[in-house]
Scaffold this motif. Structure first.
Motif, PDB file in Angstrom:
ATOM      1  N   ASP A  23       0.719  -1.155   0.047  1.00 16.81           N
ATOM      2  CA  ASP A  23      -0.097  -0.019   0.156  1.00 16.81           C
ATOM      3  C   ASP A  23       0.724   1.108   0.067  1.00 16.81           C
ATOM      4  N   LYS A  24       2.134   1.282  -0.235  1.00 10.15           N
ATOM      5  CA  LYS A  24       3.015   2.200  -0.097  1.00 10.15           C
ATOM      6  C   LYS A  24       3.834   2.271  -1.468  1.00 10.15           C
ATOM      7  N   LEU A  25       4.156   3.440  -2.077  1.00  5.80           N
ATOM      8  CA  LEU A  25       4.984   3.804  -3.362  1.00  5.80           C
ATOM      9  C   LEU A  25       6.275   3.211  -2.641  1.00  5.80           C
ATOM     10  N   SER A  26       6.854   2.396  -4.097  1.00  7.79           N
ATOM     11  CA  SER A  26       8.337   1.855  -3.772  1.00  7.79           C
ATOM     12  C   SER A  26       8.989   2.282  -5.198  1.00  7.79           C
ATOM     13  N   TYR A  27      10.486   2.007  -5.262  1.00  4.30           N
ATOM     14  CA  TYR A  27      11.083   2.273  -6.403  1.00  4.30           C
ATOM     15  C   TYR A  27      10.453   1.389  -7.280  1.00  4.30           C
ATOM     16  N   GLY A  28       9.989   0.022  -7.144  1.00  2.79           N
ATOM     17  CA  GLY A  28       9.209  -0.571  -8.100  1.00  2.79           C
ATOM     18  C   GLY A  28       8.241  -0.026  -8.968  1.00  2.79           C
ATOM     19  N   ASP A  29       7.269   0.795  -8.396  1.00  2.00           N
ATOM     20  CA  ASP A  29       6.352   1.587  -9.092  1.00  2.00           C
ATOM     21  C   ASP A  29       6.896   2.641  -9.860  1.00  2.00           C
ATOM     22  N   ILE A  30       7.809   3.272  -9.702  1.00  5.78           N
ATOM     23  CA  ILE A  30       8.806   4.256 -10.041  1.00  5.78           C
ATOM     24  C   ILE A  30       9.492   3.722 -11.429  1.00  5.78           C
TER      25      ILE A  30
END
Length: 238
Positions: free
Chosen positions: A170-177
């Motif tokens: 549920d949190k933004l990570s470098y994977g999303d980026i």
């Protein structure tokens, strides 16, 4: 953006003020002006307010500097003590950890890595095309998009459908980026033969890319630095 000299340093003054927080002098990210393999690290450093500078190179003068780099290539992250960290994957993880964008939970970290590695596999399929003639490139890339690359993108879409809000929880990570940067690069016009409206064929990917592009910190970054290939990194027009 002003014209580049053979090497140009871009200072992020708003981030330099946070140097005391990290207890270090600014990092130096060495790369070309284009997004390419350094964009994930740029975004991690920016989102995390990690003090850093960019050292930018022109393609025509880059050979003069190759010998200074550990493996004769960039991106390279120069640390405050002068040590040079190479390989974009290592740089991305390091900057993500500094920025609080690399999950502490081992499984969540693995989920973020999983997405990054899958995207890297997708881009690797295009590697042989860079040695082809202009006409061959277009044909080969269109065939890849209809075949192996298209399969990879469909797999990524399924992954995103089952991941929840973000790829690692549920949190933004470098994977999303990394997914955002990879998809944006793909439709930026950098690859001749890949349509800039390609995301229309993948509504799940298009929606996810737009969601990350619309996050305040990322949106603000491309409002200041959204020319050329980076125009594709902005949120979709309403």
């Amino acid at each position: 953006m002003p014209p580049l000299h053979s090497v140009q340093a871009l200072k992020h003054s708003d981030q330099l003020t946070s140097a005391e927080t990290f207890g270090m002098a600014p990092l130096k990210l060495h790369y070309f002006e284009m997004p390419g393999r350094a964009e994930v690290a740029r975004l991690c450093l920016t989102i995390g307010n990690v003090p850093h500078e960019e050292v930018l190179y022109e393609f025509k003068t880059w050979p003069e500097h190759k010998a200074k780099m550990p493996f004769g290539q960039i991106p390279v992250l120069e640390l405050p003590d002068g040590k040079m960290l190479a390989q974009s994957g290592a740089i991305d993880r390091y900057t993500a950890k500094l920025a609080g964008l690399y999950p502490e939970d081992p499984l969540q970290a693995a989920l973020a890595d999983q997405a990054v590695f899958h995207l890297a596999d997708t881009w690797d399929l295009y590697a042989p095309t860079f040695r082809m003639s202009p006409e061959e490139k277009v044909t080969a890339r269109q065939e890849l998009l209809a075949g192996k690359v298209g399969e990879k993108l469909q797999q990524l879409a399924k992954l995103l459908e089952s991941s929840g809000e973000y790829v690692a929880g549920d949190k933004l990570s470098y994977g999303d980026i990394a997914i955002f940067a990879g998809l944006s690069n793909l439709v930026s016009g950098f690859l001749d033969g890949v349509p800039t409206n390609m995301m229309d064929q993948y509504p799940v990917l298009k929606a996810f890319r737009n969601k990350i592009a619309s996050l305040p910190a990322i949106k603000a970054y491309y409002e200041k630095r959204g020319e050329g290939y980076r125009a594709a990194f902005k949120p979709d027009s309403a």
